[in-house]
Design an enzyme around this catalytic site. Structure first.
Site, mmCIF file in Angstrom:
data_model
loop_
_atom_site.group_PDB
_atom_site.id
_atom_site.type_symbol
_atom_site.label_atom_id
_atom_site.label_comp_id
_atom_site.label_asym_id
_atom_site.label_seq_id
_atom_site.Cartn_x
_atom_site.Cartn_y
_atom_site.Cartn_z
ATOM 1 N N ASP A 27 -7.760 -3.107 14.200
ATOM 2 C CA ASP A 27 -9.133 -3.377 13.755
ATOM 3 C C ASP A 27 -9.188 -4.553 12.770
ATOM 4 O O ASP A 27 -10.209 -4.796 12.141
ATOM 5 C CB ASP A 27 -9.751 -2.123 13.124
ATOM 6 C CG ASP A 27 -8.979 -1.636 11.893
ATOM 7 O OD1 ASP A 27 -7.999 -2.296 11.479
ATOM 8 O OD2 ASP A 27 -9.371 -0.588 11.330
ATOM 9 N N ASP A 51 0.825 -1.207 0.000
ATOM 10 C CA ASP A 51 0.000 0.000 0.000
ATOM 11 C C ASP A 51 0.860 1.257 0.000
ATOM 12 O O ASP A 51 2.076 1.192 0.163
ATOM 13 C CB ASP A 51 -0.945 -0.002 1.219
ATOM 14 C CG ASP A 51 -0.236 -0.407 2.518
ATOM 15 O OD1 ASP A 51 1.002 -0.350 2.574
ATOM 16 O OD2 ASP A 51 -0.926 -0.787 3.472
ATOM 17 N N GLU A 69 -9.557 -1.727 5.303
ATOM 18 C CA GLU A 69 -10.230 -1.516 6.582
ATOM 19 C C GLU A 69 -11.476 -2.411 6.661
ATOM 20 O O GLU A 69 -11.925 -2.953 5.643
ATOM 21 C CB GLU A 69 -10.629 -0.036 6.701
ATOM 22 C CG GLU A 69 -9.454 0.936 6.701
ATOM 23 C CD GLU A 69 -8.683 0.963 8.030
ATOM 24 O OE1 GLU A 69 -8.768 -0.017 8.798
ATOM 25 O OE2 GLU A 69 -7.999 1.977 8.274
ATOM 26 N N HIS A 109 -7.294 -4.905 10.034
ATOM 27 C CA HIS A 109 -6.993 -4.609 8.624
ATOM 28 C C HIS A 109 -5.683 -5.247 8.177
ATOM 29 O O HIS A 109 -4.789 -5.491 8.981
ATOM 30 C CB HIS A 109 -7.028 -3.096 8.326
ATOM 31 C CG HIS A 109 -5.881 -2.289 8.838
ATOM 32 N ND1 HIS A 109 -6.030 -1.253 9.733
ATOM 33 C CD2 HIS A 109 -4.550 -2.319 8.545
ATOM 34 C CE1 HIS A 109 -4.861 -0.694 9.969
ATOM 35 N NE2 HIS A 109 -3.942 -1.322 9.264
HETATM 36 C C1 GLP Z 1 -0.435 0.103 8.633
HETATM 37 C C2 GLP Z 1 -0.086 -0.696 7.386
HETATM 38 C C3 GLP Z 1 -0.353 -2.162 7.600
HETATM 39 C C4 GLP Z 1 0.254 -2.619 8.915
HETATM 40 C C5 GLP Z 1 -0.395 -1.878 10.047
HETATM 41 C C6 GLP Z 1 0.096 -2.323 11.419
HETATM 42 O O1 GLP Z 1 -1.774 0.420 8.710
HETATM 43 N N1 GLP Z 1 -0.778 -0.259 6.221
HETATM 44 O O2 GLP Z 1 0.205 -2.894 6.516
HETATM 45 O O3 GLP Z 1 0.060 -4.017 9.073
HETATM 46 O O4 GLP Z 1 -0.080 -0.513 9.869
HETATM 47 O O5 GLP Z 1 1.261 -1.640 11.756
HETATM 48 P P1 GLP Z 1 2.207 -1.982 12.957
HETATM 49 O O6 GLP Z 1 2.999 -3.176 12.542
HETATM 50 O O7 GLP Z 1 3.065 -0.773 13.107
HETATM 51 O O8 GLP Z 1 1.344 -2.253 14.131
#
Ligand code: GLP
Length: 263
Positions: A135, A66, A142, A137
């Site tokens: 959440d 993304d 989302e 995702h």
């Molecule tokens: C962002 C990214 C996701 C990732 C998520 C969790 O939203 N787009 O790909 O999995 O964060 O991040 P973290 O690993 O910092 O908790």
């Protein structure tokens, strides 16, 4: 789903690195990488193996899940910049082999279609690393994202923007939109490896692994994939009702399922 519960976050990183190492040993491949904090320890371990053990990434192309909308590839908070600074530059993957959705495109619908076309042209995506949002995702899909979705624009949940505000000057600077691989796009990788560490992810992990398959929990779509691995630490496993069964599976895991077995 194949659930691997490790004692702590460093062991999660080592095991995830083992799976990546298996994938890059399989010839000309594409590696789907994730951003966020969770995979950083895995990238560090892979960099160590590159420097100390000669693990080569010469035949690897990288695709990101993304990108924030309106953020150019060289912007300090862009995911393309993040992955170059955190991982790919250190292991010798040239910038022209590192791809992400063009969140800075004028025509974002076309940019989504272009990314899908690129994924078709590149060598097979042997492995897709994933994190998970609180959440549930994956990528920036989302809750209520279609389980069949392709790369497209999504509006970020306010909780996701709040979680990611730590990377920006303030929460107002976090973009409202992102261009993300769809859930259908993610499911096309040959193998999925979802990483989660810490108790803040326990509820999302439990819902993804043991709850019903539902667009309300995008990560639950991994239940539809024939080779989905969930690699988590004890804290992130804290909400699993089948915790004891997962230990039984681990104790009797056939050798061919372990990394290094040529899976
Ligand atoms: C962002 C990214 C996701 C990732 C998520 C969790 O939203 N787009 O790909 O999995 O964060 O991040 P973290 O690993 O910092 O908790």
């Amino acid at each position: 789903m194949d659930v691997w519960i490790e004692p702590e976050a460093d062991a999660v990183a080592r095991l995830a690195a083992d799976f990546v190492q298996d994938a890059v040993g399989a010839g000309e491949i594409t590696l789907g990488l994730a951003t966020g904090s969770t995979p950083v320890a895995t990238y560090r371990e892979l960099i160590r193996r590159h420097r100390e053990e000669g693990l080569s990434f010469d035949r690897v192309h990288v695709v990101l899940l993304d990108e924030y909308v309106g953020i150019a590839p060289d912007h300090p908070q862009s995911y393309r910049r993040f992955i170059r600074d955190t991982f790919t530059n250190a292991v010798g993957i040239a910038p022209d082999r590192v791809h992400g959705p063009a969140g800075d495109a004028v025509d974002l619908a076309a940019a989504g279609a272009d990314y899908e076309a690129l994924l078709q042209r590149l060598p097979p995506r042997a492995l897709q690393l994933l994190g998970i949002g609180r959440d549930g995702h994956i990528g920036f899909n989302e809750p209520t994202s279609s389980l069949a979705s392709r790369t497209r624009v999504k509006t970020l949940h306010p909780d996701t923007r709040a979680d990611n505000a730590r990377f920006f000057a303030d929460s107002e600077s976090v973009p409202v939109h992102a261009l993300t691989m769809g859930i259908g796009t993610i499911l096309e990788a040959r193998r999925l490896v979802l990483l989660a560490t810490g108790d803040t992810k326990a509820a999302a992990v439990a819902a993804a692994v043991e709850g019903p398959v539902s667009a309300s929990v995008p990560a639950s779509a991994l239940q539809l994939h024939p080779a989905a691995m969930v690699v988590i630490d004890e804290a992130a496993a804290g909400g699993l009702a089948h915790r004891a069964y997962h230990a039984e599976v681990a104790a009797h895991r056939p050798a061919w399922q372990r990394p290094g077995a040529g899976a």
